[in-house]
Design an enzyme around this catalytic site. Structure first.
Site, PDB file in Angstrom:
ATOM      1  N   ALA A  74       0.824  -1.211   0.000  1.00  0.00           N
ATOM      2  CA  ALA A  74       0.000   0.000   0.000  1.00  0.00           C
ATOM      3  C   ALA A  74       0.862   1.266   0.000  1.00  0.00           C
ATOM      4  O   ALA A  74       0.339   2.381   0.009  1.00  0.00           O
ATOM      5  CB  ALA A  74      -0.927   0.002   1.220  1.00  0.00           C
ATOM      6  N   GLN A  92       4.224   3.954  -1.230  1.00  0.00           N
ATOM      7  CA  GLN A  92       4.459   4.746  -2.454  1.00  0.00           C
ATOM      8  C   GLN A  92       5.325   4.028  -3.492  1.00  0.00           C
ATOM      9  O   GLN A  92       5.087   4.157  -4.689  1.00  0.00           O
ATOM     10  CB  GLN A  92       4.966   6.150  -2.140  1.00  0.00           C
ATOM     11  N   ARG A 130      12.005   6.292   8.329  1.00  0.00           N
ATOM     12  CA  ARG A 130      12.787   6.960   9.382  1.00  0.00           C
ATOM     13  C   ARG A 130      12.071   8.240   9.790  1.00  0.00           C
ATOM     14  O   ARG A 130      11.766   9.079   8.939  1.00  0.00           O
ATOM     15  CB  ARG A 130      14.156   7.277   8.796  1.00  0.00           C
ATOM     16  N   ARG A 146      20.029   6.204  12.775  1.00  0.00           N
ATOM     17  CA  ARG A 146      20.018   4.986  11.944  1.00  0.00           C
ATOM     18  C   ARG A 146      19.850   3.721  12.800  1.00  0.00           C
ATOM     19  O   ARG A 146      19.105   2.814  12.435  1.00  0.00           O
ATOM     20  CB  ARG A 146      21.318   4.930  11.127  1.00  0.00           C
ATOM     21  N   GLN A 197       8.849 -12.232   8.966  1.00  0.00           N
ATOM     22  CA  GLN A 197       8.729 -12.470   7.515  1.00  0.00           C
ATOM     23  C   GLN A 197       9.746 -13.515   7.074  1.00  0.00           C
ATOM     24  O   GLN A 197       9.469 -14.330   6.196  1.00  0.00           O
ATOM     25  CB  GLN A 197       8.874 -11.161   6.739  1.00  0.00           C
ATOM     26  N   VAL A 232      14.074  -4.368  -0.049  1.00  0.00           N
ATOM     27  CA  VAL A 232      14.169  -2.945  -0.395  1.00  0.00           C
ATOM     28  C   VAL A 232      14.040  -2.103   0.878  1.00  0.00           C
ATOM     29  O   VAL A 232      14.710  -1.081   1.041  1.00  0.00           O
ATOM     30  CB  VAL A 232      13.073  -2.555  -1.414  1.00  0.00           C
ATOM     31  N   ASP A 247      21.282   2.703  -6.460  1.00  0.00           N
ATOM     32  CA  ASP A 247      22.576   3.384  -6.348  1.00  0.00           C
ATOM     33  C   ASP A 247      23.350   3.245  -7.656  1.00  0.00           C
ATOM     34  O   ASP A 247      23.968   4.204  -8.127  1.00  0.00           O
ATOM     35  CB  ASP A 247      23.373   2.793  -5.183  1.00  0.00           C
ATOM     36  N   ARG A 273      21.799   5.512 -10.206  1.00  0.00           N
ATOM     37  CA  ARG A 273      22.148   6.914  -9.911  1.00  0.00           C
ATOM     38  C   ARG A 273      23.577   7.208 -10.366  1.00  0.00           C
ATOM     39  O   ARG A 273      23.861   8.263 -10.943  1.00  0.00           O
ATOM     40  CB  ARG A 273      22.030   7.169  -8.395  1.00  0.00           C
ATOM     41  N   HIS A 331      23.831  -0.213   1.412  1.00  0.00           N
ATOM     42  CA  HIS A 331      22.958   0.793   0.800  1.00  0.00           C
ATOM     43  C   HIS A 331      22.772   1.899   1.842  1.00  0.00           C
ATOM     44  O   HIS A 331      21.795   1.925   2.591  1.00  0.00           O
ATOM     45  CB  HIS A 331      21.608   0.186   0.403  1.00  0.00           C
TER      46      HIS A 331
HETATM   47  P1  NAX Z   1       5.846   3.950   2.464  1.00  0.00           P
HETATM   48  O1  NAX Z   1       5.895   4.440   3.882  1.00  0.00           O
HETATM   49  O2  NAX Z   1       5.130   4.725   1.423  1.00  0.00           O
HETATM   50  O3  NAX Z   1       5.259   2.473   2.440  1.00  0.00           O
HETATM   51  C1  NAX Z   1       5.682   1.474   3.321  1.00  0.00           C
HETATM   52  C2  NAX Z   1       4.564   0.479   3.435  1.00  0.00           C
HETATM   53  O4  NAX Z   1       5.042  -0.612   4.214  1.00  0.00           O
HETATM   54  C3  NAX Z   1       3.326   1.042   4.141  1.00  0.00           C
HETATM   55  O5  NAX Z   1       2.171   0.772   3.358  1.00  0.00           O
HETATM   56  C4  NAX Z   1       3.303   0.276   5.463  1.00  0.00           C
HETATM   57  O6  NAX Z   1       1.988   0.050   5.950  1.00  0.00           O
HETATM   58  C5  NAX Z   1       3.988  -1.028   5.038  1.00  0.00           C
HETATM   59  N1  NAX Z   1       4.483  -1.834   6.147  1.00  0.00           N
HETATM   60  C6  NAX Z   1       5.027  -1.432   7.319  1.00  0.00           C
HETATM   61  N2  NAX Z   1       5.284  -2.493   8.096  1.00  0.00           N
HETATM   62  C7  NAX Z   1       4.919  -3.585   7.386  1.00  0.00           C
HETATM   63  C8  NAX Z   1       4.917  -4.980   7.665  1.00  0.00           C
HETATM   64  N3  NAX Z   1       5.342  -5.447   8.834  1.00  0.00           N
HETATM   65  N4  NAX Z   1       4.458  -5.814   6.710  1.00  0.00           N
HETATM   66  C9  NAX Z   1       3.990  -5.353   5.539  1.00  0.00           C
HETATM   67  N5  NAX Z   1       3.932  -4.047   5.229  1.00  0.00           N
HETATM   68  C10 NAX Z   1       4.396  -3.189   6.149  1.00  0.00           C
HETATM   69  O7  NAX Z   1       7.386   3.697   2.074  1.00  0.00           O
HETATM   70  P2  NAX Z   1       8.051   3.593   0.631  1.00  0.00           P
HETATM   71  O8  NAX Z   1       8.406   4.939   0.154  1.00  0.00           O
HETATM   72  O9  NAX Z   1       7.217   2.713  -0.230  1.00  0.00           O
HETATM   73  O10 NAX Z   1       9.452   2.888   1.020  1.00  0.00           O
HETATM   74  C11 NAX Z   1       9.501   1.561   1.498  1.00  0.00           C
HETATM   75  C12 NAX Z   1      10.899   1.239   1.999  1.00  0.00           C
HETATM   76  O11 NAX Z   1      11.847   1.332   0.941  1.00  0.00           O
HETATM   77  C13 NAX Z   1      11.425   2.160   3.096  1.00  0.00           C
HETATM   78  O12 NAX Z   1      12.025   1.365   4.098  1.00  0.00           O
HETATM   79  C14 NAX Z   1      12.481   2.974   2.382  1.00  0.00           C
HETATM   80  O13 NAX Z   1      13.474   3.435   3.276  1.00  0.00           O
HETATM   81  C15 NAX Z   1      13.019   1.942   1.436  1.00  0.00           C
HETATM   82  N6  NAX Z   1      13.816   2.428   0.291  1.00  0.00           N
HETATM   83  C16 NAX Z   1      14.858   1.662  -0.119  1.00  0.00           C
HETATM   84  C17 NAX Z   1      15.621   1.989  -1.217  1.00  0.00           C
HETATM   85  C18 NAX Z   1      16.762   1.137  -1.660  1.00  0.00           C
HETATM   86  O14 NAX Z   1      17.440   1.513  -2.623  1.00  0.00           O
HETATM   87  N7  NAX Z   1      17.054  -0.004  -1.047  1.00  0.00           N
HETATM   88  C19 NAX Z   1      15.354   3.247  -1.966  1.00  0.00           C
HETATM   89  C20 NAX Z   1      13.985   3.796  -1.757  1.00  0.00           C
HETATM   90  C21 NAX Z   1      13.464   3.673  -0.354  1.00  0.00           C
HETATM   91  O15 NAX Z   1      13.998   4.713   0.408  1.00  0.00           O
END
Ligand code: NAX
Length: 330
Positions: free
Chosen positions: A15, A17, A95, A101, A115, A131, A161, A164, A189
């Site tokens: 759900a 972004q 965060r 961190r 999980q 991710v 990365d 980018r 990362h």
């Molecule tokens: P959002 O806050 O828009 O969405 C996160 C979703 O995860 C929410 O819908 C929330 O309800 C759900 N969630 C939380 N706990 C959960 C659980 N136990 N089981 C299932 N769903 C759960 O975050 P979004 O922008 O989509 O980013 C998601 C993650 O990607 C973040 O941790 C972010 O830091 C990380 N990223 C990692 C990147 C990478 O290169 N590895 C880059 C992009 C991003 O920053």
């Protein structure tokens, strides 16, 4: 619709972004070719969030993709991961303001113990992409709580990365992204990652021959890639989403397809001790995929003293993160 057996793809944080870009590209045929896809969307078991998932499922169906066979919405990791060939673990808590961190690591770590255990229900060819941040350490937690699945199947995303870094090098050299290859991301990362320009190529030539401004390569280039996530938050008010989704698609495709001769791509995988990276850490390396489920860490790349210092620093951070979550490692 083909009568072939569908590939089951589980996606957590469905759900959120990133997934609002990601899910449609998993369903469309872009990622798995003409194989039918059964998407399993997992998010927290809260009624309004689950209702949101139903809305996304409606939109997925409304795209009319030939390849989308079914969508399951659930709050249960066991249901989501049952029979999955790919599990994309995007869901995590963001965060918060002023959060360190280490607080984020402690906050999100427990998600990946549960999980990890549920991933034992995946298909025999299960592969996992983490991710959700801190993605390397979360992948380590998930892998160590899932003894039935080889640790080699757990990966964390550094493709964003890499992308980018490619874009920065292409812009500096005045070429297109397609001219840039073999950009290795080493380590975590995080802001300590090392985007390796010394082994990268532009039009088949070493980057250091094509870009004469070596001060830029050793300074602003590395810093821009390391801090790109923060720069996007500062500009957009939200973290990278479409580019993160695009990188996740690139990551899955890089493992699904055989890597072209002479090329490599980056992802964080369990270290076998290559390049002096402590065995067992989930650290980013240059990789090649055989396109049949196997991959290997590229061996024998030259590592200069400059690169050695950068790689050691990012690996030291991974060691420190592992220490912070040691009670969560199964
Ligand atoms: P959002 O806050 O828009 O969405 C996160 C979703 O995860 C929410 O819908 C929330 O309800 C759900 N969630 C939380 N706990 C959960 C659980 N136990 N089981 C299932 N769903 C759960 O975050 P979004 O922008 O989509 O980013 C998601 C993650 O990607 C973040 O941790 C972010 O830091 C990380 N990223 C990692 C990147 C990478 O290169 N590895 C880059 C992009 C991003 O920053």
């Amino acid at each position: 619709m083909s009568s072939a057996k569908p590939i089951v793809v589980a996606v957590t944080g469905a759900a959120g972004q990133i997934c609002y870009s990601l899910l449609f590209r998993l369903a469309s045929g872009e990622t798995f070719g003409n194989r039918p896809v059964h998407l399993k969307l997992l998010d927290v078991d809260v009624p309004e969030v689950q209702r949101g998932l139903e809305g996304i499922a409606m939109e997925l169906h409304d795209c009319g993709f030939d390849t989308l066979q079914a969508v399951t919405c659930t709050g249960s990791p066991e249901v989501a991961f049952e029979g999955a060939s790919w599990a994309l673990l995007v869901g995590a808590k963001p965060r918060g303001p002023g959060m360190e961190r280490n607080d984020l690591i402690r906050d999100n770590g427990p998600i990946f113990t549960g999980q990890g255990r549920a991933l034992a229900r995946g298909a025999a060819d299960l592969r996992v992409l983490v991710v959700g941040n801190p993605c390397n350490t979360n992948a380590l937690i998930a892998a160590s709580n899932c003894p039935g699945v080889p640790a080699e199947r757990f990966t964390a995303m550094t493709m964003l990365d890499q992308n980018r870094a490619v874009a920065q090098l292409a812009q500096k050299a005045g070429v297109t992204n397609a001219d840039v290859s073999n950009v290795a991301i080493w380590g975590n990362h995080s802001a300590t990652q090392y985007p390796d320009f010394e082994n990268a190529l532009i039009g088949g030539k070493p980057v250091t021959e094509v870009i004469s401004d070596h001060e830029w390569l050793r300074g602003p280039f590395i810093k821009t890639v390391q801090q790109r996530g923060a720069a996007i938050i500062a500009a957009r008010g939200k973290s990278s989403a479409a580019s993160a989704a695009s990188a996740a698609i690139d990551h899955v495709k890089a493992f699904e397809q055989a890597t072209p001769a002479g090329r490599f791509f980056s992802a964080a995988v369990v270290s076998d001790g290559s390049y002096g990276v402590q065995k067992g850490l989930i650290s980013s390396f240059p990789l090649r995929s055989d396109g049949k489920g196997g991959y290997s860490i590229v061996q024998g790349l030259p590592v200069s003293d400059f690169a050695r210092g950068k790689i050691d620093a990012t690996v030291a951070e991974l060691v420190q993160e592992r220490e912070v979550v040691k009670d969560l490692l199964g």
